[in-house]
Design a protein around this motif. Sequence first.
Motif: not given
Lengths: 472, 338
Positions: B276-289
């Motif tokens: 139940g922990k987040v293993k990987h995050i993929h931002f399709l579109s986001a500013f670095p901050d």
Amino acid sequence: MKTIRLTSVLTLALLFFGGIALAQTDPGVRSSTGVNAGQPFASVTASANDFDFFQTGLEQFNEHQTVTGENPGLGPRFNLDSCGACHSQPAPGGTSPASGIFPNIGPNPQSQVIGNGLVNGSTNTIPFFVQANGPVREARFPFFFNRFGNPNPNAPNGGVEDLFTVSGRADAGSCSLQQPAFNVAGATHNIIFRIPTPVFGVGLIENIDDSTLLANQAAQSVFNRIGISGTFNHNGNDGTISRFGWKAQNKSLLIFAGEAYNVEMGISNELFTQDRPLPGEDQLGSGLPANCLNLAGVGYPEDVTHSGGTSASTVTSDTALFSVFMHYLDQPTPSTTSPGGAASISRGRALFRTVGCAICHTPSLTTQPSKLTAGLGNATANLFSDIEIHHMGVGLADNVSQGGAGGDQFRTAPLWGLGQRIFFLHDGRTTDLLAAIEAHQSSGSEATVVEELFDLLSRSQQQDLLNFLRSL
Amino acid sequence: MNMHPRFSRSLVLLGSFISLLARAQGPPQSGGDFSSNPHPSVLPSDVILVKGAWSSASDSVTPLPEGGRVANNAYSNPYFRLTYSLSPGWTEKYSGPPPSDSGYYVLAQIRSADRFKAASRGSILIAAQDLFFTLTPAGNALELVNYDKESLTADYKVEQPPTLVTMANHSFVRFDYSSPVAELHWHVLATQIRCHMVQFIFTSRDTNLVESLIQEMNKMTLPVEAGPISGRGGGEVPVCIKDYAREENVLERVDPVFAERRFNPVPVRVIIDKEGKVKHIHFLSAFPDQAKAVTDALFQWRFRPYLRDGKPVEVETGILFGRSPRRAISLASEAVNE
């Protein structure tokens, strides 16, 4: 033997010239229909007060500013001394002019500033990118330089580097400023250019409600998008969609006018209230030297609302008059027959839609009711833009970020009036419409596939599409 | 932790050196006389150095949808586990734009070589649409293609309505249309993998050419899950579940704090491990901050582990931060059922 060789040469020549005849070409600036832009809305002409307002705005738009005197405030840094000098093709409100191209307004006015005494030739030089037969240009350095003269990719700049200074003018006192290091910027590839955006019909663009733009975006997303998926730039204060400028960074025409008056001519006003230093002089420097401030001697802001005025047009500030002029300018009138004839233009319009150009270059959007003048309200704005910003790839990227737009994102340029424009793309790099279309493809561009589909058309179909674009 | 005195002295020296170097850069400048620098450094051309909202990920190892490449005459994509061989003379000249904030991907843009005659030229667009973030009211690839068909304007003529076909031993939906004025034909073949519609769009004046290209698709390799409705992950990859991050599945939640108001959607795909922990995050579109704020927050989330056949399995889902985009209205569609 001789006969055979002659026949071969003739055949080759025929093939060569036949090929040229078949090749699609930019028909060039449309001259056969007169000037088809620059008029006020009929509703403005019909109202004596509104027309007077428009005429006063036009006069101010074309007025040449000076450091002191009747029209004070110019400088200490500037790109030129009047709105109308840059926005002049094919009529006041347009874009870069040229000599020898209809309607022959004249050479690039930035190339004439020493000759006509606007700047002192001993303290200013004409930058290398300003040519008599080239476009009016604004320059920006994507990155600050370090003290060795090397661009620093960790220090984004992107602000306007004004071309000229008032130094050496008789009315500039002891103010002594250097021009930005344009040659170093050129040698290190740390310079990009922008040309003036035409302002015909921009009141209509301002009067399109956000909901209409969002609905158009959603509608374009349902069908085969062939690589395209844009987004909007937003005003940082209220989060609404911003829409003016090459990256849709400005919210309203009043802000657009105020910023241009300040940045392009160095005239402080009620929206941008101080004289503007260069980005490097301001953000991490010491600002403008004291002997370059208040050169007009009138205090700040240099352009104000006139409490002593006796009518709307004499009370209003220059900045607001520019805004009035732009609001009241009608959209350009396309030709139904020129160039290439009505049938070709009609086919070109259909091709423009079917190959996907119209996904971004939305042919028309409807405005909301207007309190300013009837012509702006519930009108069909044939702007050929979705007002979205799109990734345009490494070929067009300028590495300047404005608001939410990154270094490769640009607003879909409205195409109305394109038939009578001379220079294309944000930096005016070409006068050839075909080259401008081809520049839409490069790595990272949303428009690459559409350009590929354009390439799949036959030459006569491509010619129809070019004729259609030059009819606008 | 005890640090050796010599080591700490070295660190202090190194720190001073770096800070001196930083100072040597001096204040940023716009103008001035830089003639003392005989060899100025030149910025690279054809590189986007200043990016707006862009894609990124919490690690550089986990495959991403946009991570496919054309190499050795084939397009291969480790995320979708597909390989598509290119016909001789077909190449990718330009790579595509970054993923959009509505989950649209240009995976590859393939074209016939310039030496080909005009009539024998064509274009192959391989694209994907993340079904978690699509603006279209469609839950699977089949519905998306049906929606496309219903949205077709009068400029186009339907040549073959959406129909199920088998390519490379997998089910695809095929939709053909044309433009009489442009004399161009579009052939769309779409399937679904990991809750994305993956589509191949062939365009040419020459229908025989396109048919031969489509037949070449039979050489393609695809994951078992691929199908216009069935592609929902599982097996070697996480199962994908729309809106898994709804309230009843989130046991601990920390909201990201955006320092700047930017008004853009921030679509994020996360892989949740068996605990139940987040293993990987993929931002399709986001500013670095924004990506940093969301990363800091998401790694503190705890989810209810997803059970399949009574055993916990990894889950991939989508979460939208920032501003929600406007979605398209629903169209009455003639559904083709799998």
